[in-house]
Design a protein around this motif. Sequence first.
Motif, PDB file in Angstrom:
ATOM      1  N   VAL A   1     -13.446   3.083   0.676  1.00  0.00           N
ATOM      2  CA  VAL A   1     -14.067   1.768   0.893  1.00  0.00           C
ATOM      3  C   VAL A   1     -13.261   0.675   0.203  1.00  0.00           C
ATOM      4  O   VAL A   1     -12.976  -0.375   0.786  1.00  0.00           O
ATOM      5  CB  VAL A   1     -15.521   1.772   0.384  1.00  0.00           C
ATOM      6  N   ARG A   2     -12.875   0.910  -1.027  1.00  0.00           N
ATOM      7  CA  ARG A   2     -12.087  -0.078  -1.774  1.00  0.00           C
ATOM      8  C   ARG A   2     -10.753  -0.342  -1.091  1.00  0.00           C
ATOM      9  O   ARG A   2     -10.216  -1.451  -1.178  1.00  0.00           O
ATOM     10  CB  ARG A   2     -11.859   0.408  -3.207  1.00  0.00           C
ATOM     11  N   LEU A   3     -10.224   0.663  -0.428  1.00  0.00           N
ATOM     12  CA  LEU A   3      -8.927   0.542   0.232  1.00  0.00           C
ATOM     13  C   LEU A   3      -8.955  -0.555   1.289  1.00  0.00           C
ATOM     14  O   LEU A   3      -8.086  -1.435   1.309  1.00  0.00           O
ATOM     15  CB  LEU A   3      -8.549   1.884   0.867  1.00  0.00           C
TER      16      LEU A   3
ATOM     17  N   SER B   1     -10.846  11.117  -3.898  1.00  0.00           N
ATOM     18  CA  SER B   1     -10.932  10.228  -5.059  1.00  0.00           C
ATOM     19  C   SER B   1     -11.939   9.098  -4.854  1.00  0.00           C
ATOM     20  O   SER B   1     -12.064   8.222  -5.714  1.00  0.00           O
ATOM     21  CB  SER B   1      -9.551   9.633  -5.353  1.00  0.00           C
ATOM     22  N   LYS B   2     -12.613   9.103  -3.692  1.00  0.00           N
ATOM     23  CA  LYS B   2     -13.686   8.141  -3.400  1.00  0.00           C
ATOM     24  C   LYS B   2     -13.203   6.686  -3.420  1.00  0.00           C
ATOM     25  O   LYS B   2     -13.885   5.798  -3.928  1.00  0.00           O
ATOM     26  CB  LYS B   2     -14.837   8.321  -4.388  1.00  0.00           C
ATOM     27  N   GLY B   3     -12.011   6.466  -2.870  1.00  0.00           N
ATOM     28  CA  GLY B   3     -11.484   5.106  -2.856  1.00  0.00           C
ATOM     29  C   GLY B   3     -11.292   4.534  -1.466  1.00  0.00           C
ATOM     30  O   GLY B   3     -10.579   3.547  -1.287  1.00  0.00           O
TER      31      GLY B   3
ATOM     32  N   TYR C   1      -2.961   1.129   7.881  1.00  0.00           N
ATOM     33  CA  TYR C   1      -3.239   2.367   7.158  1.00  0.00           C
ATOM     34  C   TYR C   1      -2.623   3.565   7.882  1.00  0.00           C
ATOM     35  O   TYR C   1      -1.987   4.428   7.257  1.00  0.00           O
ATOM     36  CB  TYR C   1      -4.747   2.553   7.015  1.00  0.00           C
TER      37      TYR C   1
ATOM     38  N   ASP D   1     -18.745   5.272   1.832  1.00  0.00           N
ATOM     39  CA  ASP D   1     -18.494   5.300   0.400  1.00  0.00           C
ATOM     40  C   ASP D   1     -18.744   6.728  -0.081  1.00  0.00           C
ATOM     41  O   ASP D   1     -19.864   7.127  -0.357  1.00  0.00           O
ATOM     42  CB  ASP D   1     -19.432   4.332  -0.324  1.00  0.00           C
TER      43      ASP D   1
ATOM     44  N   TYR E   1       0.832  -1.206   0.000  1.00  0.00           N
ATOM     45  CA  TYR E   1       0.000   0.000   0.000  1.00  0.00           C
ATOM     46  C   TYR E   1       0.863   1.252   0.000  1.00  0.00           C
ATOM     47  O   TYR E   1       0.540   2.237  -0.687  1.00  0.00           O
ATOM     48  CB  TYR E   1      -0.922   0.017   1.220  1.00  0.00           C
TER      49      TYR E   1
ATOM     50  N   SER F   1     -11.401  -2.812   1.737  1.00  0.00           N
ATOM     51  CA  SER F   1     -11.945  -4.067   1.219  1.00  0.00           C
ATOM     52  C   SER F   1     -10.862  -4.909   0.557  1.00  0.00           C
ATOM     53  O   SER F   1     -11.047  -6.099   0.327  1.00  0.00           O
ATOM     54  CB  SER F   1     -13.073  -3.781   0.214  1.00  0.00           C
ATOM     55  N   SER F   2      -9.720  -4.291   0.266  1.00  0.00           N
ATOM     56  CA  SER F   2      -8.608  -5.026  -0.353  1.00  0.00           C
ATOM     57  C   SER F   2      -7.800  -5.816   0.662  1.00  0.00           C
ATOM     58  O   SER F   2      -6.890  -6.552   0.282  1.00  0.00           O
ATOM     59  CB  SER F   2      -7.685  -4.049  -1.089  1.00  0.00           C
TER      60      SER F   2
ATOM     61  N   GLU G   1      -6.736  11.176  -1.393  1.00  0.00           N
ATOM     62  CA  GLU G   1      -7.281   9.823  -1.486  1.00  0.00           C
ATOM     63  C   GLU G   1      -8.758   9.796  -1.074  1.00  0.00           C
ATOM     64  O   GLU G   1      -9.555   9.052  -1.648  1.00  0.00           O
ATOM     65  CB  GLU G   1      -6.470   8.890  -0.599  1.00  0.00           C
TER      66      GLU G   1
END
Length: 278
Positions: free
Chosen positions: A88-90, A84-86, A100, A277, A4, A92-93, A81
């Motif tokens: 949740v995806r962060l 950029s609306k990411g 973090y 989200d 990451y 979930s990976s 970040e």
Amino acid sequence: MFNYVKADLYRIFHKRSNQFYWLILAALFLVFTILGSANANFAENKSDLTVMYFSTAVIPLILFGPLIISPQFYYAVYLDELNSKGFVRLFSSGLRKSEYIVAKLISSLVYMIVVFTFLALAYVGGFGILALLNNGAPFFTINQIGLLLSIVAYLGLFTIAFSSLTNLITLKWQSGNIPLFLFFVISNGIMASLIGWINRLPILRNFELSPYLLSTSTGKIQNALTNGTLSSTQPPNAQKALNIINSIGTQPFIIGIYIIVTTIISLFILKHSDIKDN
């Protein structure tokens, strides 16, 4: 986590707005410095060129670095970040929330080191151009380099400390717009002034809060560096540099405690918050 960090640094360094920001900042400094010295005559005493160029960089760096450098670091590492609306995806990976928090601190340090190295190269390159235009000049003294490094270290500590403090709100709201405004408010002492005003109320008058505020510690460091730079037109000698360091005292240690405490609280907030989200 390190995957990451690599991805985060790739995002930061490949973002055009970040690249343009530092390129424009370095270019403006070099242009204004070279144009400003065009009518000066350093033939009789070339050491004046070193003093002029050194002062042109150091004074704005102390006075305006928290306004034009630190907020960009904070936005690029923490807020871009979120925008950029990411978020949740962060997670979930598979990235842990504790990882973090630590990864962001690592990204901040690496980003600052690279940017300050770039600015240092631009700074030295600009001095080389001026030296050629004036048929050579003495280079920087050890004390000048030491003071520049002290200012860079102060800006780095300032950025990480106020980023960690503002991040308490950022992680709760998970928004990248209002926290940037709050970063300016908190880091420039506006919030500390408000707390100081509240501290004058009769019920709180016996509790002096100012010594424990982050702005107080960073302000003492900035004042020490400012006084050591502006009190003379000559480069600081070894004794003067030592006095500057001694006047700072335990302030960096206090700021370090702030970073540790706010990092722990940030982890607690993130663990007990639902990821939105955006």
